[in-house]
Design a protein around this motif. Structure first.
Motif, PDB file in Angstrom:
ATOM      1  N   GLU A  33      -9.256 -76.498  36.402  1.00  0.00           N
ATOM      2  CA  GLU A  33      -8.302 -77.622  36.030  1.00  0.00           C
ATOM      3  C   GLU A  33      -8.630 -79.100  36.286  1.00  0.00           C
ATOM      4  OE1 GLU A  33      -6.854 -73.569  36.197  1.00  0.00           O
ATOM      5  OE2 GLU A  33      -7.401 -74.719  37.485  1.00  0.00           O
ATOM      6  N   ASN A 290      -9.892 -79.917  27.532  1.00  0.00           N
ATOM      7  CA  ASN A 290      -8.832 -79.100  27.939  1.00  0.00           C
ATOM      8  C   ASN A 290      -9.005 -77.737  27.189  1.00  0.00           C
ATOM      9  OD1 ASN A 290      -6.603 -78.714  29.807  1.00  0.00           O
ATOM     10  ND2 ASN A 290      -5.278 -79.291  27.899  1.00  0.00           N
ATOM     11  N   TYR A 291      -9.461 -77.896  25.932  1.00  0.00           N
ATOM     12  CA  TYR A 291      -9.568 -76.495  25.441  1.00  0.00           C
ATOM     13  C   TYR A 291     -10.281 -75.358  26.185  1.00  0.00           C
ATOM     14  CZ  TYR A 291      -7.540 -78.137  20.894  1.00  0.00           C
ATOM     15  OH  TYR A 291      -6.809 -78.730  20.003  1.00  0.00           O
ATOM     16  N   GLY A 294      -8.374 -74.146  29.113  1.00  0.00           N
ATOM     17  CA  GLY A 294      -7.306 -73.121  28.534  1.00  0.00           C
ATOM     18  C   GLY A 294      -7.989 -71.887  28.253  1.00  0.00           C
ATOM     19  N   ARG A 298      -6.974 -68.431  29.661  1.00  0.00           N
ATOM     20  CA  ARG A 298      -6.492 -66.867  29.222  1.00  0.00           C
ATOM     21  C   ARG A 298      -7.511 -66.165  29.322  1.00  0.00           C
ATOM     22  NH1 ARG A 298      -5.050 -71.794  26.127  1.00  0.00           N
ATOM     23  NH2 ARG A 298      -3.335 -71.732  24.956  1.00  0.00           N
ATOM     24  N   GLU A 364     -11.080 -66.231  23.232  1.00  0.00           N
ATOM     25  CA  GLU A 364     -11.502 -67.415  24.148  1.00  0.00           C
ATOM     26  C   GLU A 364     -12.977 -67.564  24.364  1.00  0.00           C
ATOM     27  OE1 GLU A 364      -9.252 -69.280  24.611  1.00  0.00           O
ATOM     28  OE2 GLU A 364      -7.596 -68.137  23.512  1.00  0.00           O
ATOM     29  N   ASP A 465      -2.034 -73.733  28.960  1.00  0.00           N
ATOM     30  CA  ASP A 465      -2.960 -74.851  29.047  1.00  0.00           C
ATOM     31  C   ASP A 465      -2.545 -75.788  30.163  1.00  0.00           C
ATOM     32  OD1 ASP A 465      -4.720 -74.055  26.905  1.00  0.00           O
ATOM     33  OD2 ASP A 465      -3.220 -74.762  25.510  1.00  0.00           O
TER      34      ASP A 465
END
Length: 503
Positions: A33, A290-291, A294, A298, A364, A465
């Motif tokens: 992150e 950011n996708y 995330g 996940r 994902e 997210d």
């Protein structure tokens, strides 16, 4: 074993440290992150995920100014701040009663004070206590979550207690919130008697008051620092972007709706306003990255959820492989949708993949693969903001390289190796954050543990997210009168004063 020292400085003798290992859950187990969080901090300085209310910026500035004028001690300042926050919570409840504001979270402390508020009487000495039955656990009330933002904005000066900063307009905050000080000095508040004053003091009414108009100018850097590399300029450009998108699109959720426009399509370069905003390209890269962040969160959350009791790492790897189709990695990549249109603009492939109905691991992993494809599609500042630090583990370039090398291999074999990669990374991240406490015990921030070749978990992992702070920025701007929620149209709009500020 640790050495215990007596208070007089003489050696008192050895003693045993507290036994055991504290394995309290930590945050960010894969540490994917950091880039997005750092970029968002640059793009939206002065707003965080825990600062939804613009009026608390002004309230804490008011308390800082009052404490300075009255030369209050630290305990007296703490007491005044907590009493003032209880006043704001009570006034906000009186203004909205049992109804939620809708576009703005409830004032801080309303939930904890619910029993008193519904009864109609709030004894300030009792309600403003911290801990136990009080409205808050911290001696400084809710100042802690706002302190960094208020310092960044120049409302407060850095330090262990609220002190006026260079950009605090004392006159504006006194005009807008001065009644709070009078109410905070009372022994009790009666909800039914606050109807009139609640129209001025509710957290939703800052835009109608001098403190809100001051904060609006500060947030929009009106007349402030305009150097291209300054944080104030980055925030000003972000506010301008947000306002322009609100003016031209139907926006009901800032993160969802504004995020889609920032990430995809030609609007940012085709629109005459956003095409001149330098941070637009940076925002596009950050939202696209950011996708992938995330997706890792996940996927890791799903893996941890599969650990039931003691499980061998090989069995966990088989769980992931079983969720994926047979065939090669190349065949898997061939099933991905397009990630850009004929004009070279990104299209929302990641959102479509998550809505496809596939299992979490397959969906994902497809998101990660789609994100990796963007490494060779994006250009310029968008690409730089998307990639961040080059070639790091689990970054888009790393994923792209791993998938490219594995094209002839079976997808399920790729998944097995990926499981071991993620397990190893989570251990490295946890160990890098481990700390020895003053009592000699060790703190290891992890939810997934390995003993004797077997895995076990102590709790589930989060899978949300990383916040882009767009919702918080929107609510702060709304409570300062820059934006407003149009109930009839059920969407956000820019106010007339807001149009003047953002240009």
């Amino acid at each position: 074993m640790v050495v215990d020292t007596a208070s007089d400085g003489l050696l008192d003798g050895p003693s045993w440290s507290r036994p055991g290992l504290d394995v309290a859950a930590g945050r960010y187990p894969l540490s994917v992150e950091r880039h997005v969080m750092r970029m968002v901090d640059h793009l939206v300085p002065g707003v965080t995920a825990v600062t939804p209310h613009g009026r608390y910026y002004a309230l804490h500035g008011l308390i800082a100014a009052e404490a300075e004028v009255r030369d209050l001690t630290v305990p007296a300042t703490q007491d005044l701040l907590r009493r003032a926050e209880v006043v704001i919570a009570t006034a906000s409840f009186a203004h909205h009663s049992q109804e939620d504001i809708g576009w703005l979270p409830r004032a801080h402390g309303v939930d904890a004070l619910a029993r008193r508020l519904q009864a109609g009487d709030v004894e300030l000495d009792d309600a403003s206590r911290y801990g136990g039955s009080g409205y808050v656990q911290s001696v400084w009330g809710f100042w802690g979550p706002y302190a960094g933002s208020e310092t960044t904005l120049g409302i407060l000066s850095p330090g262990p207690r609220p002190a006026p900063g260079p950009r605090l307009d004392v006159g504006a905050v006194r005009q807008g919130l001065g009644e709070v000080l009078e109410l905070a000095a009372q022994e009790s508040l009666h909800v039914a008697d606050l109807t009139a004053v609640a129209e001025r003091l509710c957290v939703c009414r800052g835009g109608d008051q001098p403190d809100g108009r001051w904060l609006a100018g500060l947030m929009c850097a009106d007349g402030g620092d305009r150097e291209p590399d300054s944080r104030a300029e980055a925030r000003r450009q972000t506010v301008r972007l947000l306002a322009r998108i609100v003016s031209t699109h139907a926006v009901t959720s800032f993160t969802r709706d504004v995020g889609q426009v920032l990430a995809f399509g030609p609007f940012l370069t085709a629109d005459p306003v956003t095409s001149d905003v330098e941070t637009a390209a940076v925002w596009r890269g950050v939202v696209l990255r950011n996708y992938a962040v995330g997706a890792w969160r996940r996927l890791w959350s799903w893996l941890v959820s599969q650990v039931d009791g003691f499980m061998a790492a090989e069995d966990l790897a088989e769980r992931l492989a079983a969720e994926l189709p047979t065939g090669t990695v190349q065949a898997f990549l061939d099933t991905l949708p397009a990630t850009q249109d004929g004009g070279g603009f990104p299209v929302p492939a990641e959102a479509a993949l998550r809505a496809s109905g596939h299992s979490v691991p397959l969906a994902e992993l497809r998101v990660l693969a789609a994100s990796a494809r963007r490494v060779d599609e994006l250009e310029g500042r968008v690409r730089d903001a998307f990639l961040g630090q080059r070639g790091i583990e689990l970054g888009p370039e790393w994923v792209s390289r791993r998938l490219d090398e594995a094209k002839p291999q079976q997808l399920q074999d790729f998944a097995r190796r990926l499981t071991f990669d993620l397990l190893a990374r989570s251990r490295r991240v946890a160990l890098s954050k481990a700390r020895r406490r003053s009592d000699g015990s060790m703190w290891l921030p992890t939810r997934l543990h390995e003993r004797g070749g077997f895995l076990f978990r102590t709790s589930q992992e989060g899978r949300g997210d990383v916040g882009l702070r767009l919702d918080q920025l929107g609510s702060v701007l709304a409570s300062a009168g820059v934006l407003q929620f149009d109930d009839e149209a059920a969407q956000w709009a820019v106010t007339a004063p807001g149009q003047v500020l953002v240009g």
